[in-house]
Design an enzyme around this catalytic site. Structure first.
Site, PDB file in Angstrom:
ATOM      1  N   ASP A 153      69.768 -92.826  49.794  1.00 21.20           N
ATOM      2  CA  ASP A 153      69.329 -93.433  51.054  1.00 21.20           C
ATOM      3  C   ASP A 153      70.220 -92.961  52.195  1.00 21.20           C
ATOM      4  O   ASP A 153      71.451 -93.105  52.131  1.00 21.20           O
ATOM      5  CB  ASP A 153      69.409 -94.952  50.919  1.00 21.20           C
ATOM      6  CG  ASP A 153      68.508 -95.688  51.890  1.00 21.20           C
ATOM      7  OD1 ASP A 153      68.166 -95.110  52.932  1.00 21.20           O
ATOM      8  OD2 ASP A 153      68.146 -96.834  51.604  1.00 21.20           O
ATOM      9  N   ASP A 154      69.614 -92.385  53.228  1.00 18.64           N
ATOM     10  CA  ASP A 154      70.341 -91.981  54.438  1.00 18.64           C
ATOM     11  C   ASP A 154      71.427 -90.935  54.162  1.00 18.64           C
ATOM     12  O   ASP A 154      72.440 -90.893  54.871  1.00 18.64           O
ATOM     13  CB  ASP A 154      70.988 -93.197  55.112  1.00 18.64           C
ATOM     14  CG  ASP A 154      69.974 -94.104  55.787  1.00 18.64           C
ATOM     15  OD1 ASP A 154      68.776 -93.825  55.693  1.00 18.64           O
ATOM     16  OD2 ASP A 154      70.392 -95.107  56.403  1.00 18.64           O
ATOM     17  N   CYS A 200      62.594 -94.311  55.571  1.00 22.57           N
ATOM     18  CA  CYS A 200      62.663 -94.808  54.206  1.00 22.57           C
ATOM     19  C   CYS A 200      61.326 -95.152  53.564  1.00 22.57           C
ATOM     20  O   CYS A 200      60.843 -94.460  52.677  1.00 22.57           O
ATOM     21  CB  CYS A 200      63.577 -96.029  54.205  1.00 22.57           C
ATOM     22  SG  CYS A 200      63.373 -97.089  52.810  1.00 22.57           S
ATOM     23  N   ARG A 241      59.263 -92.978  50.579  1.00 16.79           N
ATOM     24  CA  ARG A 241      59.136 -93.510  49.221  1.00 16.79           C
ATOM     25  C   ARG A 241      57.665 -93.672  48.828  1.00 16.79           C
ATOM     26  O   ARG A 241      57.294 -93.455  47.670  1.00 16.79           O
ATOM     27  CB  ARG A 241      59.916 -94.815  49.124  1.00 16.79           C
ATOM     28  CG  ARG A 241      61.413 -94.573  49.217  1.00 16.79           C
ATOM     29  CD  ARG A 241      62.234 -95.816  49.532  1.00 16.79           C
ATOM     30  NE  ARG A 241      63.580 -95.435  49.916  1.00 16.79           N
ATOM     31  CZ  ARG A 241      64.655 -95.500  49.116  1.00 16.79           C
ATOM     32  NH1 ARG A 241      64.536 -95.981  47.886  1.00 16.79           N
ATOM     33  NH2 ARG A 241      65.834 -95.108  49.549  1.00 16.79           N
ATOM     34  N   LYS A 250      66.419-100.062  45.116  1.00 19.40           N
ATOM     35  CA  LYS A 250      65.696-100.367  46.355  1.00 19.40           C
ATOM     36  C   LYS A 250      64.197-100.143  46.181  1.00 19.40           C
ATOM     37  O   LYS A 250      63.769 -99.115  45.665  1.00 19.40           O
ATOM     38  CB  LYS A 250      66.242 -99.494  47.485  1.00 19.40           C
ATOM     39  CG  LYS A 250      65.523 -99.663  48.816  1.00 19.40           C
ATOM     40  CD  LYS A 250      66.229 -98.895  49.914  1.00 19.40           C
ATOM     41  CE  LYS A 250      65.451 -98.884  51.211  1.00 19.40           C
ATOM     42  NZ  LYS A 250      66.175 -98.255  52.321  1.00 19.40           N
ATOM     43  N   HIS A 282      61.360-101.760  48.852  1.00 14.52           N
ATOM     44  CA  HIS A 282      61.007-101.628  50.268  1.00 14.52           C
ATOM     45  C   HIS A 282      59.591-101.108  50.500  1.00 14.52           C
ATOM     46  O   HIS A 282      59.328-100.385  51.465  1.00 14.52           O
ATOM     47  CB  HIS A 282      62.025-100.724  50.975  1.00 14.52           C
ATOM     48  CG  HIS A 282      62.163-101.042  52.425  1.00 14.52           C
ATOM     49  ND1 HIS A 282      62.531-100.115  53.373  1.00 14.52           N
ATOM     50  CD2 HIS A 282      61.995-102.205  53.115  1.00 14.52           C
ATOM     51  CE1 HIS A 282      62.574-100.675  54.565  1.00 14.52           C
ATOM     52  NE2 HIS A 282      62.256-101.944  54.434  1.00 14.52           N
ATOM     53  N   HIS A 342      72.904 -96.067  52.606  1.00  9.27           N
ATOM     54  CA  HIS A 342      72.536 -96.907  53.741  1.00  9.27           C
ATOM     55  C   HIS A 342      73.692 -97.857  54.037  1.00  9.27           C
ATOM     56  O   HIS A 342      74.414 -98.268  53.132  1.00  9.27           O
ATOM     57  CB  HIS A 342      71.278 -97.702  53.396  1.00  9.27           C
ATOM     58  CG  HIS A 342      70.557 -98.262  54.584  1.00  9.27           C
ATOM     59  ND1 HIS A 342      71.107 -99.222  55.401  1.00  9.27           N
ATOM     60  CD2 HIS A 342      69.322 -97.994  55.085  1.00  9.27           C
ATOM     61  CE1 HIS A 342      70.249 -99.528  56.359  1.00  9.27           C
ATOM     62  NE2 HIS A 342      69.148 -98.793  56.196  1.00  9.27           N
ATOM     63  N   ASP A 346      66.000 -89.826  51.112  1.00  8.65           N
ATOM     64  CA  ASP A 346      64.719 -90.206  51.716  1.00  8.65           C
ATOM     65  C   ASP A 346      64.581 -89.817  53.178  1.00  8.65           C
ATOM     66  O   ASP A 346      63.489 -89.857  53.731  1.00  8.65           O
ATOM     67  CB  ASP A 346      64.471 -91.704  51.540  1.00  8.65           C
ATOM     68  CG  ASP A 346      65.546 -92.587  52.176  1.00  8.65           C
ATOM     69  OD1 ASP A 346      66.493 -92.041  52.780  1.00  8.65           O
ATOM     70  OD2 ASP A 346      65.441 -93.822  52.064  1.00  8.65           O
ATOM     71  N   ASN A 347      65.676 -89.470  53.834  1.00  2.00           N
ATOM     72  CA  ASN A 347      65.613 -89.014  55.231  1.00  2.00           C
ATOM     73  C   ASN A 347      66.980 -88.466  55.613  1.00  2.00           C
ATOM     74  O   ASN A 347      67.925 -88.507  54.806  1.00  2.00           O
ATOM     75  CB  ASN A 347      65.197 -90.137  56.190  1.00  2.00           C
ATOM     76  CG  ASN A 347      65.917 -91.450  55.986  1.00  2.00           C
ATOM     77  OD1 ASN A 347      65.291 -92.451  55.630  1.00  2.00           O
ATOM     78  ND2 ASN A 347      67.234 -91.478  56.186  1.00  2.00           N
ATOM     79  N   LYS A 351      67.783 -89.053  61.436  1.00  4.69           N
ATOM     80  CA  LYS A 351      66.804 -89.990  60.878  1.00  4.69           C
ATOM     81  C   LYS A 351      65.952 -90.632  61.972  1.00  4.69           C
ATOM     82  O   LYS A 351      66.425 -90.901  63.059  1.00  4.69           O
ATOM     83  CB  LYS A 351      67.576 -91.070  60.104  1.00  4.69           C
ATOM     84  CG  LYS A 351      66.772 -92.272  59.655  1.00  4.69           C
ATOM     85  CD  LYS A 351      67.685 -93.303  59.016  1.00  4.69           C
ATOM     86  CE  LYS A 351      66.957 -94.591  58.698  1.00  4.69           C
ATOM     87  NZ  LYS A 351      67.853 -95.600  58.114  1.00  4.69           N
TER      88      LYS A 351
END
Length: 805
Positions: free
Chosen positions: A41-42, A79, A83, A137, A139, A232, A338-339, A399
């Site tokens: 993540d991130d 995100c 996903r 995660k 989301h 994140h 994811d980004n 992002k």
């Protein structure tokens, strides 16, 4: 009930004349690989060691050394949308995930409801004989369905996964997470005070799932969707992992970026001739910062680096586990982010991300006071955006935007049984790949056809295309040659090595979308988007912009909207009718903040109907089945005041065990990072309001509560915007008063902390308490009465939603 239509035996009146028939569960093809999809993540393009950084990721680097690195992999820049693409093979707007679940609208491309016509990888693989688990995660469930009373249709187990352990929000606290197991809320299995950490827990749960399967079935392949919270914010590794990074970033983001780019060029991560995009004007040169700024900003980066290093360690532990179990060779293991790296820490970083939206921003002075606490449980820290730019080296922007810094991400593929050493070559793959391509690639590797109908629903065509051919052939031609992008009005179209792109300020209607300036880059030779060719090739640009509109119409991107996100909240129809009275029972799972009583900026009364025993210390209210807590109660000193003093008290991490007589939480909302709590201590009623761990407002009573039935209450009378008078009441009699000059205006928590009755979650609102600090009497119920319309600051709500992605 059995399926009589498919029964091929004989039914007779008596068993002696009947012929049974036994159905067999579908088995995957012999030799089908396990599939493990690890989603970071991130994490920016340049933040893994194998993509040029000097951050400590030896385990992921080892996977890259034995596998493949895709250096032209792309995501949606955010995100939930990415996903959804990974799990369905369809574009994010076609999934209803044009934005994030918190910013859903009433249009098909943005409603946060992934249609069943877009079957998930879990659903397809389970039907093909796989086990399927999601850990970490999620989301992907609409906000109004993220509570235990909701339909489970869009929970992981409603979309094909057979087991789930993780969290629903965009982020969670790494030491005291908001967890679910399958279809239930659960408490963390350990205490942060004793060394509990979420990433370690997630990996342990994943290992257990593999062992549980192998205990009964030695051959069934599995699909594991493993998504740690890293990296994140909050950047919260175990303390020793932050300490190990001390001093490593004192040289600053400019020097780090230059050194990383040099390594990328030398390793072939970016093509020869690639230029380093200029540092943006709004990011200061490291040399222009004061010594105090440099010291603080380096510490923020140490916390991030420690978080990533610890995550790498835990993922490496899982890889070693697979090897020890003999599972690794025939496991298709994919690692991606994811980004791009996140800029949500702003220009100066943050000790508590909720501050910015509660009008109490983090300051340099407080950051220096809390320097050693950064990365710990009492901070929700995030690094400054100078480190964001460095993390996306060599690309522009970050992002949430669709220049390469937002959408270009690392991708690793490791599959020893499917990719031989001779086929691997140098391990670099330069073909254009998008997140939607993972779905068909996994199916091809598993020998599974993409179904035209799934569980009675006709399936939408796949947008992604398989890149499995590149596993064994570095020279395989690109199969994905055109792809649109859109996020918050930022738009782009990739077409066979060219990219048209335009940037639009988020939620800014002052600049009409039609006035945005499109840029054109030949990204096949200029991947860092340094040379805008819009004026050189206007015809090519014009054609690409028209193609973008065609793709937008086909994928439910329309209508484009640059209005402030606050309008989404003003026009949204609540799925649950609002009311002015809320009733809560003791020891039930937390109620998410978005669905709990909204007491902000309105008069309200919190009333607990209780029974106080003769010997309260001997009474312990136990949670009913289905909800448990691993914590023990305790009480300690008091953290008073504001700013530095309060920060120091919060950083102490709680008080000693102890206390006696009547004590414990009556009702609590939020956590030690922000919230309120009505509680009893030393036989006396008390209330505390924690404004984003920036200032505390406390009201206490000197009246001892005698044994018997009582109504214990807190009454807030609003006297102005976000301010009022608080009163404590016992059986209607005022026993304590105090002013609350700055009540939390927007949000108590960003990490999933909800409203509880009779106990506190893992990070109590009052830092001197130790969770769960259960009430030692009996609570019949807690009633919260609110006056007037619920207060919503639409623009701020939207901004808070954006920061959690």
């Amino acid at each position: 009930m059995g399926d009589a239509a498919s029964f091929d035996g004989v039914i007779a009146r008596y068993a002696r004349d009947a012929v049974p028939s036994w159905s067999s569960p579908r088995r995957a093809r012999r030799g089908a690989p396990n599939v493990v999809l690890m989603v970071l993540d991130d994490v920016g393009f340049a933040q893994l060691g194998c993509f040029g950084s000097d951050l400590r990721t030896p385990n992921l680097d080892a996977l890259a050394e034995r596998g493949l690195r895709y250096t032209n992999f792309h995501t949606t820049s955010l995100c939930s949308p990415t996903r959804a693409c990974l799990l369905t093979g369809r574009n994010h707007h076609a999934n209803g995930m044009g934005r994030i679940i918190e910013l859903a609208t009433g249009f098909p491309g943005y409603d946060a409801r992934i249609p069943h016509a877009n079957g998930m990888l879990s659903e397809v693989l389970v039907d093909a004989g796989y086990a399927a688990w999601a850990v970490g995660k999620w989301h992907l469930t609409p906000v109004e369905e993220c509570h235990v009373g909701a339909t489970r249709e869009r929970w992981p187990l409603g979309r094909g996964f057979e087991r789930f352990y993780g969290f629903f929000e965009g982020e969670t606290h790494q030491f005291a997470p908001a967890l679910l197991c399958d279809n239930h809320v659960v408490a963390p299995p350990g205490r942060w005070e004793d060394g509990y950490h979420l990433t370690t827990d997630l990996v342990g749960q994943a290992m257990g799932l593999v062992d549980d399967l192998r205990a009964v079935d030695a051959d069934k392949p599995f699909f594991l969707y493993l998504c740690p919270g890293a990296c994140h914010s909050p950047h919260q590794p175990p303390p020793s992992w932050v300490e190990a990074e001390r001093g490593r970033f004192d040289g600053g983001w400019d020097a780090w970026r230059d050194a990383t780019f040099a390594r990328q060029l030398a390793a072939g991560i970016v093509p020869a001739g690639t230029e380093l995009s200029p540092r943006p004007d709004w990011v200061p040169a490291w040399s222009s910062l004061s010594a105090d700024q440099q010291r603080l900003y380096a510490r923020y980066m140490e916390a991030f680096a420690g978080f990533l290093a610890h995550t790498d360690h835990e993922l490496g532990r899982f890889v070693s586990f697979l090897a020890e179990r003999g599972e690794l060779d025939n496991t298709l293991l994919v690692v991606l982010s994811d980004n791009g790296a996140s800029s949500e820490g702003g220009p100066g970083g943050s000790t508590n991300d909720i501050r910015n939206w509660n009008l109490a921003p983090s300051t340099l002075e407080e950051g220096l006071i809390r320097l050693e606490q950064i990365g710990g449980p009492w901070c929700h820290n995030n690094y400054p955006w100078g480190w964001t730019v460095a993390g996306n080296t060599p690309f522009r922007r970050w992002k949430r935007e669709v220049h390469e810094g937002g959408v270009a991400d690392p991708l690793l593929v490791h599959w020893p049984a499917g990719i031989g050493a001779d086929e691997r070559g140098d391990g670099l793959r330069r073909q254009y790949v998008h997140a939607i391509d993972l779905f068909p690639t996994v199916l091809e590797a598993a020998g599974v056809e993409s179904p035209t109908e799934l569980r009675g629903v006709v399936q939408r065509h796949l947008d992604g295309v398989s890149f499995e051919a590149t596993f064994g052939d570095a020279a395989a031609p690109d199969r994905h040659t055109r792809q649109y992008y859109e996020m918050f009005g930022c738009r782009a179209l990739y077409d066979d090595g060219w990219k048209a792109v335009t940037w639009h300020p988020i939620a800014d209607e002052r600049t009409p979308l039609e006035d945005d300036q499109w840029e054109l880059y030949h990204v096949a030779v200029d991947p860092s988007e340094c040379h805008d060719l819009a004026s050189v090739e206007p015809e090519r640009l014009g054609a690409m912009v028209e193609w973008w509109w065609e793709e937008a119409e086909r994928n439910q991107v329309l209508p484009l909207d640059c209005a402030p996100f606050g309008e989404l909240f003003e026009g949204r129809h609540p799925s649950i009718p609002p009311r002015n009275r809320y009733v809560y029972r003791p020891d039930r799972p937390p109620v998410p903040e978005a669905l709990a009583a909204n007491v902000r900026n309105r008069s309200h009364v919190v009333t607990a109907e209780v029974v106080v025993p003769e010997n309260p210390a001997a009474v312990s209210t136990q949670p009913p089945g289905g909800w448990s807590s691993a914590h023990s109660s305790g009480v300690g000193g008091v953290a008073q005041g504001r700013g530095a003093a309060a920060a120091e008290a919060a950083g102490a991490g709680g008080g000693p065990e102890g206390g006696g007589g009547l004590e414990g939480v009556l009702a609590s909302q939020g956590s030690g990072l922000g919230g309120w709590v009505l509680y009893v201590e030393d036989d006396r009623l008390r209330y505390a309001h924690n404004r984003s761990s920036y200032e505390w407002h406390r009201i206490t009573s000197e009246e001892v509560i005698p044994p018997g039935e009582h109504r214990l209450a807190f009454r807030f009378t609003r006297t102005g915007d976000h301010r009022g008078t608080g009163e404590l009441l016992v059986d209607g009699e005022v026993v304590g008063t105090g002013e609350i000059p700055d009540f939390t205006p927007l949000r108590f928590s960003l990490t999933g902390a909800g409203l509880t009755c009779g106990y506190s979650e893992g990070l109590p609102v009052c830092p001197e308490h130790t969770a769960p600090f259960r009430f030692t009497g009996t609570i019949h119920r807690v009633v919260i009465d609110v006056d007037g319309e619920p207060h919503v600051d639409p623009d701020a709500e939207a901004q808070a939603g954006i920061t959690t992605q």
